[in-house]
Design an enzyme around this catalytic site. Structure first.
Site, mmCIF file in Angstrom:
data_model
loop_
_atom_site.group_PDB
_atom_site.id
_atom_site.type_symbol
_atom_site.label_atom_id
_atom_site.label_comp_id
_atom_site.label_asym_id
_atom_site.label_seq_id
_atom_site.Cartn_x
_atom_site.Cartn_y
_atom_site.Cartn_z
ATOM 1 N N SER A 190 -6.473 5.400 -2.054
ATOM 2 C CA SER A 190 -6.597 6.075 -0.760
ATOM 3 C C SER A 190 -7.372 7.384 -0.824
ATOM 4 O O SER A 190 -7.958 7.795 0.167
ATOM 5 C CB SER A 190 -5.213 6.324 -0.173
ATOM 6 O OG SER A 190 -4.457 7.135 -1.043
ATOM 7 N N HIS A 218 -4.605 -0.105 2.086
ATOM 8 C CA HIS A 218 -5.914 0.364 2.570
ATOM 9 C C HIS A 218 -6.964 -0.734 2.460
ATOM 10 O O HIS A 218 -8.150 -0.442 2.311
ATOM 11 C CB HIS A 218 -6.360 1.605 1.795
ATOM 12 C CG HIS A 218 -5.632 2.851 2.194
ATOM 13 N ND1 HIS A 218 -6.005 3.629 3.268
ATOM 14 C CD2 HIS A 218 -4.534 3.443 1.665
ATOM 15 C CE1 HIS A 218 -5.178 4.656 3.379
ATOM 16 N NE2 HIS A 218 -4.266 4.564 2.432
ATOM 17 N N LYS A 249 -1.806 0.656 9.332
ATOM 18 C CA LYS A 249 -3.202 1.085 9.184
ATOM 19 C C LYS A 249 -4.106 0.125 9.967
ATOM 20 O O LYS A 249 -4.120 0.166 11.194
ATOM 21 C CB LYS A 249 -3.547 1.185 7.692
ATOM 22 C CG LYS A 249 -2.745 2.285 6.991
ATOM 23 C CD LYS A 249 -3.129 2.452 5.541
ATOM 24 C CE LYS A 249 -2.547 3.721 4.944
ATOM 25 N NZ LYS A 249 -1.085 3.794 4.909
#
Lengths: 415, 81
Positions: A190, A218, A249
């Site tokens: 990240s 991610h 996310k």
């Protein structure tokens, strides 16, 4: 014990030391839906300001997608607001099971179990699967939630240098006598935006008889040709034993997470993982939203393709302007400034120019590696990126960092 | 003593330094300097225990005690018979 003046002072001193160290985190209030264009109140009490959001994990622009909002509203109407129970008493609806099956299909695994968050998934998974005769070997840059989960587990822990396969192999040899071995990595890291070489990790794990664990928070939804994740990018779908990921996310951005992988491992989590056993699962409204996100992403790769084009455009623009970037091809694009104060000054000036991008510095990133972390979204249009680029160049000129080497920036501002 | 210092320094360099050009010495801050994070201290503790056939109690294995090679040598010598 009452909350005495002495107790109060202990906490006041802690808050003061956080402030003195320059590590005090202050929230910025957003007066709009999460999107590329947002309205932000900062500092508190200031009139809200229209800015371009360059720091959300909203990689696919799904956080406020109209079809996702509609699906969530339907979910709310049909299945209600809350469950008022943990899963194994009376907190499981049909849609929880349907979503688990959808994720299994999407990730190409054998089974899936939902968790209230990926933080919870990582907090519970290691303790459930491993014991004192086993070992966990983690990349040094894994997410904090993995480290917390490893701390809760009785298995021995060890680590290898970030992305260093020789070091990993050394550790696999060192722990050859352990009953179970699990190699642990993020799919996309990240802070740096680089990816774990899962093809090489899988090969090493096959050679030394270790399981592979990947946190793909991610990555899920956009890494790999059809957005399945880092395992798709490196051609090892079906070979990752445990994948954890988040719905907070790219997959709608609300909340929730999961453990997905070998069916026996998922079943053990269902029997033993404490955040699953002792906490309500994801609310029906969120489940319905995530289901719609997965349907949209399964129908077309349009959004992840746009994200890829946006990322290339942004990286090229910053590089041509003379900024130093961390290498990579993911939508996490760190602009390296090296000096902590410089990263804060640049972030503040960018905000004045209408660009919301946050500076990170030690201890969040290594000493002397301060940066502005930018995050690209399929919700960005080219004009957003051009406007952001213009602001970055203006601020970069002000601090005279464009076209400068790392050493030149450090010589001027310090590391 | 000097030999122990060099053995530990070599281990720290091999185990923790990402950048091969980075120079560290006996008194370089390891934990507070961000070279060894508190989580990775576990492998350093294990190395010391195996190498010197000692057992370091958890309450002695503090970030302060591990913050430089010099301090680690002091710590290890408390337990070496």
């Amino acid at each position: 014990m009452s909350y005495t003046a002495t107790v109060k002072h202990i906490y006041e001193d802690q808050i003061k030391s956080i402030r003195d160290a320059g590590l005090f985190k202050q929230e910025r209030f957003i007066h709009s839906q999460q999107a590329a264009d947002i309205e932000v109140e900062f500092p508190p009490g200031a009139p809200s300001k229209k800015v371009i959001n360059m720091c959300a994990n909203n990689y696919l622009g799904m956080s406020s997608h109209p079809e996702v909002l509609d699906a969530a509203m339907d979910g709310l109407k049909c299945r209600g607001y809350g469950m008022s129970s943990v899963r194994f008493i009376c907190g499981t609806q049909d849609i929880h099971k349907i979503l688990e099956d959808q994720i299994t299909d999407f990730l190409g695994t054998e089974a899936t179990i939902l968790f209230p968050s990926c933080m919870d998934a990582n907090a519970g998974v290691f303790e459930a699967l491993l014991s004192k005769d086993d070992v966990m070997i983690a990349d040094r840059l894994v997410h904090a939630s993995i480290i917390d989960g490893m701390r809760l587990c009785a298995a021995e822990n060890d680590s290898f240098k970030h992305g260093n396969m020789e070091h990993l192999e050394e550790k696999l040899r060192l722990h050859a006598d352990k009953r179970l071995k699990m190699v642990i990595t993020d799919g996309v890291f990240s802070m740096d935006g680089d990816t774990a070489r899962l093809d090489q990790i899988v090969a090493l794990c096959e050679k030394y008889g270790a399981m592979v664990f990947v946190d793909d928070s991610h990555a899920s939804g956009f890494i790999g040709k059809t957005g399945r994740g880092t395992h798709e990018k490196y051609g090892v779908v079906g070979k990752i034993d445990v994948i954890t990921t988040t719905f907070g996310k790219a997959l709608g951005g609300a909340s929730g997470g999961c453990v997905s992988g070998r069916k026996e491992l998922v079943e053990i989590c269902r029997q033993r993982a404490r955040p699953y056993l002792f906490s309500n699962t994801i609310a029906p409204v969120v489940v319905a939203g995530v289901m719609r996100v997965l349907e949209i992403l399964s129908q077309s790769t349009e959004r992840r393709d746009k994200l890829e084009r946006n990322t290339e455009y942004w990286r090229r623009g910053l590089t041509n302007a003379g900024f130093i970037l961390k290498d990579g091809d993911t939508p996490i694009v760190p602009v390296m400034l090296f000096n902590a104060k410089l990263s804060q000054d640049v972030s503040r000036d960018l905000f004045s120019e209408g660009i919301y991008a946050v500076g990170f510095f030690f201890p969040v990133v290594p000493q002397g590696q301060a940066r502005i972390r930018t995050q690209i979204s399929a919700g960005h249009e080219i004009q957003h990126l051009d406007q952001a680029l213009e602001a970055f160049i203006k601020v970069g000129k002000k601090y005279e960092i464009l076209g400068k080497t790392k050493q030149e920036i450090i010589d001027r501002y310090g590391a | 003593m000097d030999e122990m210092k060099d053995v530990i320094l070599k281990y720290v360099k091999n185990e923790y330094l990402e950048d091969e050009d980075q120079e560290i010495g006996y008194d370089t801050p390891l934990i507070s300097g961000g070279i060894v994070d508190s989580f990775s201290m576990v492998s350093l503790k294990r190395f010391l225990e195996n190498k010197y056939k000692i057992s370091i109690p958890d309450d002695k294995a503090t970030p302060e005690a591990f913050d430089s090679v010099t301090r680690i040598v002091v710590l290890v010598n408390q337990f070496v018979k």
